[in-house]
Design a protein around this motif. Sequence first.
Motif, mmCIF file in Angstrom:
data_model
loop_
_atom_site.group_PDB
_atom_site.id
_atom_site.type_symbol
_atom_site.label_atom_id
_atom_site.label_comp_id
_atom_site.label_asym_id
_atom_site.label_seq_id
_atom_site.Cartn_x
_atom_site.Cartn_y
_atom_site.Cartn_z
ATOM 1 N N MET A 367 0.831 -1.207 0.000
ATOM 2 C CA MET A 367 0.000 0.000 0.000
ATOM 3 C C MET A 367 0.868 1.260 0.000
ATOM 4 O O MET A 367 0.600 2.211 -0.729
ATOM 5 N N ALA A 368 1.899 1.264 0.850
ATOM 6 C CA ALA A 368 2.786 2.431 0.903
ATOM 7 C C ALA A 368 3.523 2.596 -0.412
ATOM 8 O O ALA A 368 3.894 3.706 -0.790
ATOM 9 N N TRP A 371 0.162 4.279 -2.665
ATOM 10 C CA TRP A 371 -0.550 5.513 -2.319
ATOM 11 C C TRP A 371 0.426 6.635 -2.005
ATOM 12 O O TRP A 371 1.247 6.525 -1.099
ATOM 13 N N PRO A 372 0.296 7.776 -2.688
ATOM 14 C CA PRO A 372 1.186 8.901 -2.375
ATOM 15 C C PRO A 372 1.081 9.365 -0.926
ATOM 16 O O PRO A 372 2.069 9.811 -0.341
ATOM 17 N N LEU A 374 0.487 7.651 1.834
ATOM 18 C CA LEU A 374 0.772 6.718 2.924
ATOM 19 C C LEU A 374 2.257 6.511 3.166
ATOM 20 O O LEU A 374 3.011 6.186 2.250
ATOM 21 N N LEU A 375 2.653 6.660 4.428
ATOM 22 C CA LEU A 375 4.010 6.336 4.866
ATOM 23 C C LEU A 375 3.902 5.305 5.978
ATOM 24 O O LEU A 375 2.960 5.321 6.769
#
Lengths: 468, 468, 468
Positions: A367-368, A371-372, A374-375
């Motif tokens: 996911m990280a 998605w821009p 998400l960290l």
Amino acid sequence: MLHPDRLFPADPTTRRIARELYEAIADLPIVSPHGHTDPSWFAQNPRFEDAASLFLTPDHYVLRMLRSRGLDYDDLGVPRRDGAPVAAPRAAWKHFAAHYDLFLGTPSRLWIDHALNWGFGIEEPLNEHTADRIFDQIGERLKSDDLRPRSVLDRAGIEVIATTEFALDPLEPQAELEKLGLTQRVRTTYRPDDVCDPDRPDFAENLARLGALTDCDTRQWSGMIEAHRRRRATFRRFGATATDHGVPTAHTADLAEPDKQPLLDRVLSQNATPEDARLFRAQMLTEMAALSVEDGMVMQIHAGVRRNTDPTLMRERGPDRGADIPVPVSPVQDLAPLLTRFGTAPGFQLIFFCLDETAYARELAPMAGYWPALLLGPPWWFHDSPRGIARYLDAVVESAGFYNLAGFNDDTRALLSIPVRHDVWRRGVASFLADMVERKTLGQAQAQDIARHLSTDAARHAYKMDNA
Amino acid sequence: MLHPDRLFPADPTTRRIARELYEAIADLPIVSPHGHTDPSWFAQNPRFEDAASLFLTPDHYVLRMLRSRGLDYDDLGVPRRDGAPVAAPRAAWKHFAAHYDLFLGTPSRLWIDHALNWGFGIEEPLNEHTADRIFDQIGERLKSDDLRPRSVLDRAGIEVIATTEFALDPLEPQAELEKLGLTQRVRTTYRPDDVCDPDRPDFAENLARLGALTDCDTRQWSGMIEAHRRRRATFRRFGATATDHGVPTAHTADLAEPDKQPLLDRVLSQNATPEDARLFRAQMLTEMAALSVEDGMVMQIHAGVRRNTDPTLMRERGPDRGADIPVPVSPVQDLAPLLTRFGTAPGFQLIFFCLDETAYARELAPMAGYWPALLLGPPWWFHDSPRGIARYLDAVVESAGFYNLAGFNDDTRALLSIPVRHDVWRRGVASFLADMVERKTLGQAQAQDIARHLSTDAARHAYKMDNA
Amino acid sequence: MLHPDRLFPADPTTRRIARELYEAIADLPIVSPHGHTDPSWFAQNPRFEDAASLFLTPDHYVLRMLRSRGLDYDDLGVPRRDGAPVAAPRAAWKHFAAHYDLFLGTPSRLWIDHALNWGFGIEEPLNEHTADRIFDQIGERLKSDDLRPRSVLDRAGIEVIATTEFALDPLEPQAELEKLGLTQRVRTTYRPDDVCDPDRPDFAENLARLGALTDCDTRQWSGMIEAHRRRRATFRRFGATATDHGVPTAHTADLAEPDKQPLLDRVLSQNATPEDARLFRAQMLTEMAALSVEDGMVMQIHAGVRRNTDPTLMRERGPDRGADIPVPVSPVQDLAPLLTRFGTAPGFQLIFFCLDETAYARELAPMAGYWPALLLGPPWWFHDSPRGIARYLDAVVESAGFYNLAGFNDDTRALLSIPVRHDVWRRGVASFLADMVERKTLGQAQAQDIARHLSTDAARHAYKMDNA
């Protein structure tokens, strides 16, 4: 007591590389963007009292392990709600020291050994024979000014530290810190769990107090959101760059506008169901994301802990005494409503933490890596440990790379453990990278850049503290 | 065939440390507090028959792997329920030997190679060419007295061994063992699955038989509990210090008193639902905990196996033939009712085993690091293996420490595999600790103490066999 | 740029063993039994266009990582559904190269570095300074005949490669391949997701088209099955030895005969529920297994991916752009109906892939170590990486052995990454085996046999391509 090569890989060549990588980052400043130290320490700069109140009674990592082998919290000086007497600090400390072997193999022991040495120059091992003497040495050293909280920040090279306050916190220490010009160094964080969780007994009252604080009608959905907007601005005035949300699950929701006010009405009524409470928490995460998109605050979610799993302990001594235990999380499914809405919103940064390591390689790293917004938060709590760090890097880097990680944060209320926790992280990073260098999948110069990034810059960027 | 440094870490310095740690524990006595050997072996001390009945037909680890590559159970001599003939021992053994390469990389191969060497002095590898000769050599050696079961106990240094009997077991071998003065060395274990699981077709009849055995009315809840109380006392007379509970999930319940009799009525009726059965099993775990608090017996839960996943196999040859497969467990949620009630009860010890490794770091290690009652069982079944042991220690030690672990148990019906299984555990422990020593997070003397503890003392304490 | 010892273990002795094992398998032919290359490449043997269309725009691994750090898909040349212009190849390539550091630590970087070197003789690192020059070098080299697709097969030693086509695919390239006598080397695979998933908007139309193609009434259950039977035969004519099924979960079902037609009626009606769709997919897996038992085709299941988790991306640019994320799977429970029915059927081979690594040690390895039909697919997608391979072997070998593994497959649409992916697998296998040799649990000759098996023979056997 502290070997300079501790925690490095066993293979001699890899160890040498790790040592070189580490030496170049060992003395970088500490960026501590999430934690639970007491802001009044930095505002008032008092002396700490004694060894027990520094290392034992506030540290639920330590207390829990002693209890697990049958020690009584009374004998460890843990306060009771009924006010009945408990052991005095010296007696508690000696009881702890006599059972210090229980911590062999745990990060608590690494942290305490290191802090005893770093903070107090203790060179001998803690045990039943040395307990008294070490208690005295610590007491003596605590009289000096260089162990007051602000001196500790300087000695440890802590460039910036964030504390965490609930939405209704009066923020008095922060007002003092503002006068001292310390708002950029000791920052608060907006944690509105007190007004977002209908399962709290004081929820309705809290929401009303939030309304009073911000001059908004929090019985109306729009008024409630406006109240958050204003309260967040107040927190930003006191240095906050981030919000934090402690939630039992990572459920998020994205309700249609007409469904919001009825939900608020239900959770404020006497008839709210558990599902209503769950949905309200889920929707509030998405609302907080919307406000972050608007005001630029970084959003943190800490999900997946069952709190207070021992009701007897809760009744006798309150929360945060060691009975909080992780449970599974399902980030793909749970975060879908929030990410679908804001996962690509410009400037939005969401840092996600969980204690379910199985989600790292399976869901969070992929996911990280997409998605821009998400960290990935660093290994948290039970996984803030040498092996936890190794497993984390092993699980996430191949799918998320190094640049979707939020660096490190210590998440602690134990001030003296901060330098050692960052040291363990840096040693872990150096070890991981050294293995890649020795296995020829990374050049040494590249490894050095990444080591530096993960030590400080990653956290600065993730928390928008670049100008700190 | 057996290298003295087998299973130690590759790094030469770490290997040297591991070897030193191992050498000091290699010859410690074996404490085997949980397993499935046949008590009549020790009571009657017969000769074992042949290689096939020792190593092949009773070992579902071995059978399953052969079947997975298409071998027929008939050709391996696995008895059929319909009595149709199957291969004779020698033919079965040769068929097995010809496919022994299927076991490369598996613990079964380690165990069998070691047992062939240790028990029979076999030095050549087992394969299609040597199968006949080895079958003969084993047959010859089995005629000597020093391979009778009680001699094996002595030769292997087995200080104490526990077998496992269902509640309705007539305990005849135990009566013989009592006459022989062996009750402290060969102990039984109380496993009341036969009278706690309403999904068994013979459940109602079994419960009636328990009533008859104990002179209690087991149709009444209180009578049923009293029947368990009495039966447990009988098991204790035959050396039992522990109970064991094999359950599909770890669900526990803590019903109000008035709800218990209706539940018993339902599961004894023809109309019980699956949910009734589940709730009865869940409540019985908590009842067993209550009895343990009362009588001091250590409680074991083995949870999370889907039994008999191949109905055809079950129909043809019965249970325990290799088709039992692990499923996920949720210990925080499932054990909450039991632990809330008894997790801090003085003297109560609950040892939890599961095959879902993901629960170790996430839930079980944190739980064991809090609850005084809870100890972690060793890596079980598929995870009783070199890599399974390494993953287990990696996952649990940082959160649970070393002293919330129940040491090792072999859980086997294969007598000759007991020394090698303990040896693999000890090598795994030495390797894990050597890595800590070499990475400077543990002193060598501390490591040696822990190695000794995990080899024998941990199991003695966990099972209250300290005075064995 | 490519060190000959890359990816081998750090310990010098183990590294030496790994190198020896690897050298004997490095040049074995490549068997690539599952993937997504374009069959028209091999039929028409065109020239590839440029660096961007080779390495960037078709590779969702690469695109996603760039997007995760805020790069815009327009600037990377990813086509839009609305036809609006996006960056030209050279500009996109330069944008990618300037952010190539995002891939440090990821397998994408390994693959691209290796392919640039292997395919184009590039020796300098890719970055913003070299991007233009490398773009030109690649463009120049692509004019030569030895980088046409069929030449790549030869240069890379690809003995056989399988592509994947949906049931309704016209199979035109396959007809050309047949004329060229290449049907045994470039094989298709039957992937009937287009006619098995009622959640697709075009499902009913697709099923009707399948009926027209095969001259069957696919509104009748028996006609639908017959249509599959005939279509599978057509695929076999074009080299297919296997089917493949991409499903959100691994649910299977085994309905009674009278329940099948009503289910088909429901999913073809306007009133199908999500549960109807789920049950239809589940039943179709079992039907496909039945046809495999009948016609001998190997069955593959790829389960546990949530597709298109970003609806905005899906709307703008369609599927396969990086937003597919793994979710948990429950193979024991989900596969029970299918395995109960066909798990021991003679000749039936089911290869199972999932992205939930937690299922490997807990469920899949024990299942593969029991069921004759079940083989474990290699680490898939995010886990087709050095650490993913290491974790896979660590998790599965002890319970499944080496001979229940399906070897390796690359599952890629990136032709030039095929040799490097197989190379990473072979290095991973050699490293894993070298550790066993050095730790004395495997002889070197045995290790060499297994290394060879896992490099080619395992895949040949698993996919029944032994005579290829």
